[in-house]
Design a protein around this motif. Sequence first.
Motif, PDB file in Angstrom:
ATOM      1  N   PRO A  84     -16.710  29.332  15.881  1.00 13.82           N
ATOM      2  CA  PRO A  84     -17.345  30.640  15.648  1.00 13.82           C
ATOM      3  C   PRO A  84     -17.996  31.172  16.924  1.00 13.82           C
ATOM      4  O   PRO A  84     -18.856  30.523  17.519  1.00 13.82           O
ATOM      5  CB  PRO A  84     -18.398  30.345  14.578  1.00 13.82           C
ATOM      6  N   ALA A  85     -17.562  32.351  17.332  1.00 15.86           N
ATOM      7  CA  ALA A  85     -18.154  32.999  18.510  1.00 15.86           C
ATOM      8  C   ALA A  85     -19.212  34.010  18.107  1.00 15.86           C
ATOM      9  O   ALA A  85     -20.089  34.357  18.892  1.00 15.86           O
ATOM     10  CB  ALA A  85     -17.065  33.691  19.331  1.00 15.86           C
ATOM     11  N   GLY A  86     -19.129  34.496  16.865  1.00 23.04           N
ATOM     12  CA  GLY A  86     -20.085  35.482  16.380  1.00 23.04           C
ATOM     13  C   GLY A  86     -19.768  35.843  14.944  1.00 23.04           C
ATOM     14  O   GLY A  86     -18.912  35.218  14.305  1.00 23.04           O
ATOM     15  N   ILE A  87     -20.462  36.861  14.451  1.00 24.84           N
ATOM     16  CA  ILE A  87     -20.255  37.380  13.099  1.00 24.84           C
ATOM     17  C   ILE A  87     -20.051  38.887  13.214  1.00 24.84           C
ATOM     18  O   ILE A  87     -20.810  39.572  13.907  1.00 24.84           O
ATOM     19  CB  ILE A  87     -21.461  37.103  12.184  1.00 24.84           C
ATOM     20  N   VAL A  88     -19.050  39.412  12.512  1.00 24.65           N
ATOM     21  CA  VAL A  88     -18.875  40.862  12.456  1.00 24.65           C
ATOM     22  C   VAL A  88     -19.056  41.293  11.002  1.00 24.65           C
ATOM     23  O   VAL A  88     -18.488  40.692  10.087  1.00 24.65           O
ATOM     24  CB  VAL A  88     -17.511  41.298  13.020  1.00 24.65           C
ATOM     25  N   SER A  89     -19.900  42.299  10.789  1.00 30.13           N
ATOM     26  CA  SER A  89     -20.282  42.706   9.447  1.00 30.13           C
ATOM     27  C   SER A  89     -20.004  44.188   9.214  1.00 30.13           C
ATOM     28  O   SER A  89     -19.648  44.936  10.144  1.00 30.13           O
ATOM     29  CB  SER A  89     -21.772  42.439   9.221  1.00 30.13           C
ATOM     30  N   GLU A  90     -20.183  44.594   7.964  1.00 27.01           N
ATOM     31  CA  GLU A  90     -20.071  46.014   7.634  1.00 27.01           C
ATOM     32  C   GLU A  90     -21.038  46.837   8.473  1.00 27.01           C
ATOM     33  O   GLU A  90     -20.701  47.948   8.909  1.00 27.01           O
ATOM     34  CB  GLU A  90     -20.368  46.224   6.146  1.00 27.01           C
ATOM     35  N   ALA A  91     -22.238  46.292   8.703  1.00 29.18           N
ATOM     36  CA  ALA A  91     -23.236  47.015   9.501  1.00 29.18           C
ATOM     37  C   ALA A  91     -22.731  47.262  10.917  1.00 29.18           C
ATOM     38  O   ALA A  91     -22.974  48.332  11.497  1.00 29.18           O
ATOM     39  CB  ALA A  91     -24.547  46.239   9.530  1.00 29.18           C
ATOM     40  N   ARG A 122     -13.335  27.850   1.823  1.00 31.97           N
ATOM     41  CA  ARG A 122     -12.232  28.733   2.180  1.00 31.97           C
ATOM     42  C   ARG A 122     -12.818  29.990   2.809  1.00 31.97           C
ATOM     43  O   ARG A 122     -13.210  30.930   2.119  1.00 31.97           O
ATOM     44  CB  ARG A 122     -11.393  29.070   0.951  1.00 31.97           C
ATOM     45  N   VAL A 123     -12.888  29.993   4.127  1.00 30.84           N
ATOM     46  CA  VAL A 123     -13.581  31.053   4.853  1.00 30.84           C
ATOM     47  C   VAL A 123     -12.583  32.090   5.369  1.00 30.84           C
ATOM     48  O   VAL A 123     -11.595  31.734   6.018  1.00 30.84           O
ATOM     49  CB  VAL A 123     -14.381  30.482   6.040  1.00 30.84           C
ATOM     50  N   VAL A 124     -12.867  33.344   5.079  1.00 31.12           N
ATOM     51  CA  VAL A 124     -12.106  34.445   5.659  1.00 31.12           C
ATOM     52  C   VAL A 124     -12.675  34.699   7.050  1.00 31.12           C
ATOM     53  O   VAL A 124     -13.899  34.811   7.219  1.00 31.12           O
ATOM     54  CB  VAL A 124     -12.230  35.712   4.803  1.00 31.12           C
ATOM     55  N   SER A 125     -11.820  34.780   8.046  1.00 31.43           N
ATOM     56  CA  SER A 125     -12.290  34.970   9.414  1.00 31.43           C
ATOM     57  C   SER A 125     -11.356  35.907  10.163  1.00 31.43           C
ATOM     58  O   SER A 125     -10.255  36.227   9.694  1.00 31.43           O
ATOM     59  CB  SER A 125     -12.383  33.627  10.148  1.00 31.43           C
ATOM     60  N   VAL A 126     -11.808  36.334  11.326  1.00 33.54           N
ATOM     61  CA  VAL A 126     -10.980  37.147  12.217  1.00 33.54           C
ATOM     62  C   VAL A 126     -11.041  36.535  13.612  1.00 33.54           C
ATOM     63  O   VAL A 126     -11.855  35.645  13.877  1.00 33.54           O
ATOM     64  CB  VAL A 126     -11.442  38.622  12.256  1.00 33.54           C
ATOM     65  N   GLN A 127     -10.184  37.031  14.496  1.00 33.75           N
ATOM     66  CA  GLN A 127     -10.135  36.556  15.869  1.00 33.75           C
ATOM     67  C   GLN A 127     -10.871  37.529  16.792  1.00 33.75           C
ATOM     68  O   GLN A 127     -11.179  38.661  16.411  1.00 33.75           O
ATOM     69  CB  GLN A 127      -8.687  36.401  16.326  1.00 33.75           C
ATOM     70  N   LEU A 128     -11.148  37.096  17.993  1.00 33.22           N
ATOM     71  CA  LEU A 128     -11.853  37.937  18.955  1.00 33.22           C
ATOM     72  C   LEU A 128     -11.124  39.253  19.217  1.00 33.22           C
ATOM     73  O   LEU A 128     -11.761  40.290  19.428  1.00 33.22           O
ATOM     74  CB  LEU A 128     -12.030  37.185  20.278  1.00 33.22           C
ATOM     75  N   ASP A 129      -9.794  39.225  19.164  1.00 37.38           N
ATOM     76  CA  ASP A 129      -9.022  40.433  19.477  1.00 37.38           C
ATOM     77  C   ASP A 129      -8.579  41.213  18.239  1.00 37.38           C
ATOM     78  O   ASP A 129      -7.777  42.140  18.345  1.00 37.38           O
ATOM     79  CB  ASP A 129      -7.804  40.073  20.328  1.00 37.38           C
ATOM     80  N   GLU A 188     -15.881  42.726  20.621  1.00 39.09           N
ATOM     81  CA  GLU A 188     -16.754  43.774  21.162  1.00 39.09           C
ATOM     82  C   GLU A 188     -17.774  44.247  20.131  1.00 39.09           C
ATOM     83  O   GLU A 188     -18.839  44.752  20.482  1.00 39.09           O
ATOM     84  CB  GLU A 188     -15.911  44.961  21.636  1.00 39.09           C
ATOM     85  N   LEU A 189     -17.467  44.075  18.848  1.00 40.34           N
ATOM     86  CA  LEU A 189     -18.319  44.586  17.770  1.00 40.34           C
ATOM     87  C   LEU A 189     -19.277  43.551  17.203  1.00 40.34           C
ATOM     88  O   LEU A 189     -20.314  43.891  16.634  1.00 40.34           O
ATOM     89  CB  LEU A 189     -17.441  45.101  16.624  1.00 40.34           C
ATOM     90  N   MET A 190     -18.974  42.279  17.353  1.00 36.79           N
ATOM     91  CA  MET A 190     -19.695  41.216  16.648  1.00 36.79           C
ATOM     92  C   MET A 190     -21.117  41.006  17.154  1.00 36.79           C
ATOM     93  O   MET A 190     -21.465  41.373  18.278  1.00 36.79           O
ATOM     94  CB  MET A 190     -18.928  39.896  16.801  1.00 36.79           C
ATOM     95  N   SER A 191     -21.914  40.401  16.276  1.00 36.71           N
ATOM     96  CA  SER A 191     -23.227  39.892  16.668  1.00 36.71           C
ATOM     97  C   SER A 191     -23.022  38.483  17.208  1.00 36.71           C
ATOM     98  O   SER A 191     -22.408  37.640  16.545  1.00 36.71           O
ATOM     99  CB  SER A 191     -24.171  39.845  15.459  1.00 36.71           C
ATOM    100  N   ALA A 192     -23.492  38.231  18.409  1.00 38.61           N
ATOM    101  CA  ALA A 192     -23.236  36.942  19.056  1.00 38.61           C
ATOM    102  C   ALA A 192     -24.473  36.491  19.835  1.00 38.61           C
ATOM    103  O   ALA A 192     -25.304  37.312  20.214  1.00 38.61           O
ATOM    104  CB  ALA A 192     -22.027  37.078  19.993  1.00 38.61           C
TER     105      ALA A 192
END
Length: 226
Positions: free
Chosen positions: A47-54, A13-20, A90-94
């Motif tokens: 998955p296009a990338g990962i966005v983290s707290e960092a 059960r993965v929590v995810s977000v969209q590109l926008d 725009e923020l994610m690591s990709a």
Amino acid sequence: MEHRTIGELMTRRVVSVQLDTPFKDIAQTLADNAVSAVPVLDSIGRPAGIVSEADLLRKAADRSDLSGRTPLPHLEAWERERSEGRSAGELMSAPAVCAHPEWTVVEAARLMEVQNVKRLPVVDETDSLLGIVSRSDLLRVFLRKDKAIKEEISREVIGRTARLGAAGVTADVVQGQVVLHGSVDDPLLIPVLVRMCASVDGVVSVSEDLKPTMASGSVEGSGAAS
């Protein structure tokens, strides 16, 4: 060997977000689900990338500190560009560094180490998201009971090599630490046994107190005398 696969260890059960997904919605998602990062999915669920707290904190770190107590950190051009991002894309690591469900812990751990990442989205053959595996998930193999480790070593390692001359070998396992005792027909079999035991899930270390059998010792002795 009974290696656990990433499909068994991953969180499904993965929590995810969209590109926008906007910045504040990403921050809210992380807080609401008590996670430090989420996959960013494209329009068809890949998955296009990962966005983290960092990634989010980079925006705060790049702002002026009116108190003057801390210096402005040096950011590379790509870091500064991402710090100005307003959405997940725009923020994610990709690109996203991904694993597959049939992989072993060793394969996933090596990829994490090489890519210097803390988690891997798990995808199927079409690159659709199936789950996510983290460093803590991989460490669960070391929670395996000593009894189960000893049984597998006795069956899969010693049992398979008995006909090669390891029938006189036994294993003790305490806190995942394996000690091999006994004798072998061929001394060259000793490092093979050690390597095989080390590959068993849950093993922390392997040491040995193995000696050549009397038969092999006497042959070596007579050869040296001649």
